[in-house]
Design a protein around this motif. Structure first.
Motif, mmCIF file in Angstrom:
data_model
loop_
_atom_site.group_PDB
_atom_site.id
_atom_site.type_symbol
_atom_site.label_atom_id
_atom_site.label_comp_id
_atom_site.label_asym_id
_atom_site.label_seq_id
_atom_site.Cartn_x
_atom_site.Cartn_y
_atom_site.Cartn_z
ATOM 1 N N UNK A 1 0.555 -1.205 -0.332
ATOM 2 C CA UNK A 1 -0.045 -0.395 0.262
ATOM 3 C C UNK A 1 1.200 0.854 -0.361
ATOM 4 N N UNK A 2 2.428 1.387 -0.290
ATOM 5 C CA UNK A 2 2.920 2.414 -0.080
ATOM 6 C C UNK A 2 3.083 2.845 -1.622
ATOM 7 N N UNK A 3 2.943 4.449 -1.050
ATOM 8 C CA UNK A 3 2.746 4.975 -2.103
ATOM 9 C C UNK A 3 1.031 5.919 -2.470
ATOM 10 N N UNK A 4 0.283 4.656 -1.666
ATOM 11 C CA UNK A 4 -1.063 4.924 -2.298
ATOM 12 C C UNK A 4 -1.784 5.202 -1.081
ATOM 13 N N UNK A 5 -1.462 4.408 0.312
ATOM 14 C CA UNK A 5 -1.768 5.638 1.606
ATOM 15 C C UNK A 5 -0.896 5.410 2.252
ATOM 16 N N UNK A 6 -1.568 6.289 3.031
ATOM 17 C CA UNK A 6 -0.239 7.043 4.289
ATOM 18 C C UNK A 6 -0.764 5.691 5.644
ATOM 19 N N UNK A 7 0.578 4.779 5.615
ATOM 20 C CA UNK A 7 0.272 3.372 6.107
ATOM 21 C C UNK A 7 -0.515 3.767 7.574
ATOM 22 N N UNK A 8 0.225 4.439 8.287
ATOM 23 C CA UNK A 8 -0.141 4.848 9.752
ATOM 24 C C UNK A 8 -1.537 4.997 9.686
ATOM 25 N N UNK A 9 -2.236 6.067 8.494
ATOM 26 C CA UNK A 9 -3.768 5.906 8.596
ATOM 27 C C UNK A 9 -4.689 5.212 8.496
ATOM 28 N N UNK A 10 -4.248 4.131 7.438
ATOM 29 C CA UNK A 10 -4.788 3.155 6.576
ATOM 30 C C UNK A 10 -4.896 1.830 8.230
ATOM 31 N N UNK A 11 -3.362 2.023 9.463
ATOM 32 C CA UNK A 11 -3.723 1.326 10.294
ATOM 33 C C UNK A 11 -4.487 1.077 11.068
ATOM 34 N N UNK A 12 -5.102 2.880 11.316
ATOM 35 C CA UNK A 12 -5.481 3.538 12.258
ATOM 36 C C UNK A 12 -7.506 3.218 11.936
ATOM 37 N N UNK A 13 -7.677 3.253 10.505
ATOM 38 C CA UNK A 13 -8.492 2.224 9.896
ATOM 39 C C UNK A 13 -9.595 0.918 10.227
ATOM 40 N N UNK A 14 -7.785 0.474 9.754
ATOM 41 C CA UNK A 14 -7.476 -1.014 10.823
ATOM 42 C C UNK A 14 -7.930 -1.507 11.994
#
Length: 336
Positions: free
Chosen positions: A113-126
């Motif tokens: 998901x790098x380059x498509x999402x801010x990974x920290x934001x994606x983890x927060x969503x998870x």
């Protein structure tokens, strides 16, 4: 590896003695909510009431704050009273037992998901999507450890696969010459997030389901028909807390029958996961006479509680069953 909020199981109590059949289920759930929100009952904000459950007269109450659980348990006498009830009913409030399923730790690679999402934001969503899972720190290379039950891990996997699929479709639309790359991304993502609860075989003649060993034993004892189908062979290999069940074509079945048996096993295991509880009675430090006495008690429990599975080991005894039975067994073991 905490999410910042106590896991649901630690914020939940089991209520026995709920009057059955007097009112509609949603009305009774509302009465229970009101009861356990009252300060006079040592209550607090209720997140959820689960009623009815798989056990007659049993409900689960989950609070917003874990501290309320201890407060509610300290109250000696809970009586359910409401103008919609003709009388008051004594309730028995007990802690929520651990589920049978072992806790599973899986390491996910978020690099896709790098380059498509801010990974920290994606983890927060998870974390928001999967409140019953525990998450470790997100490493700089995109790896993160996740811990929880099989069904919860599977739900997270499905959530992430949808994310990966959306990226694949977006890349296909936007990059006509790179149609192979998103396919590789999705394949990579599947390999790092496909959890151990279900592993399909490509030829359609073999399916594999990975179960918690306790769930497997309970199913084999009480639901043996699930593993039986004409033309299909079901075998199992147990490795500690994990049992791998293999469903194969015996030469007279088609892929549809194999998949059907696999689905029956999966569906029943998930259902049992949400209703079964387990207690473990240690024997290691007990005398030989005490061990024999407890094993004798277990034999009596088998006849008194036909839906309870009692599994004796050298160092401990495991008792697996529905919540109401498990609490009764606990009482008998403490006095027997």
């Amino acid at each position: 590896m905490a999410t910042g909020r106590a896991a649901k199981s630690t914020r939940t109590v089991v209520i026995a003695g709920v009057p059955d059949g007097l009112l509609q289920d949603d009305v009774m759930a509302d009465i229970l909510t009101i009861h356990f929100q009252k300060s006079g009952n040592n209550g607090g904000d209720v997140e959820e009431v689960t009623y009815p459950t798989g056990n007659k007269g049993v409900a689960y109450v989950t609070f917003e704050d874990q501290e309320v659980v201890g407060s509610v348990l300290r109250k000696d006498d809970h009586r359910l009273e409401d103008k919609r009830l003709s009388q008051s009913y004594p309730l028995r409030v007990t802690p929520y037992c651990e589920k049978v399923f072992s806790s599973v730790t899986s390491v996910l690679s978020m690099g896709v998901f790098k380059g498509q999402f801010v990974l920290e934001d994606l983890v927060a969503e998870m974390k928001k999507q999967s409140r019953d899972l525990s998450f470790g720190p997100l490493h700089s290379d995109g790896w993160i450890a996740v811990q929880g039950s099989f069904p919860a891990i599977k739900a997270l996997r499905d959530f992430l696969l949808l994310k990966a699929k959306s990226l694949s479709e977006k890349d296909k639309r936007g990059e006509s010459k790179s149609h192979q790359r998103p396919r590789r991304r999705l394949q990579e993502h599947r390999s790092t997030t496909e959890m151990r609860n279900s592993v399909p075989d490509g030829d359609g003649g073999k399916e594999v389901v990975v179960l918690d060993t306790d769930i497997y034993h309970y199913m084999k004892h009480f639901f043996p028909w699930i593993f039986q189908e004409d033309g299909v062979v079901v075998s199992a290999v147990t490795d500690g807390d994990i049992t791998t069940v293999c469903v194969e074509n015996a030469g007279r079945a088609d892929a549809g029958q194999v998949s059907s048996v696999k689905k029956k096993i999966e569906d029943q295991s998930i259902k049992l996961h949400s209703t079964l509880r387990k207690i473990r009675i240690p024997l290691k430090e007990r005398t030989r006479d005490e061990k024999q006495r407890h094993k004798g008690v277990c034999e009596r429990l088998k006849s008194c509680y036909p839906q309870v599975l009692v599994v004796p080991y050298d160092a401990h005894i495991e008792v697996i069953g529905f919540s109401s039975d498990i609490f009764k067994v606990t009482e008998e073991m403490s006095t027997g």
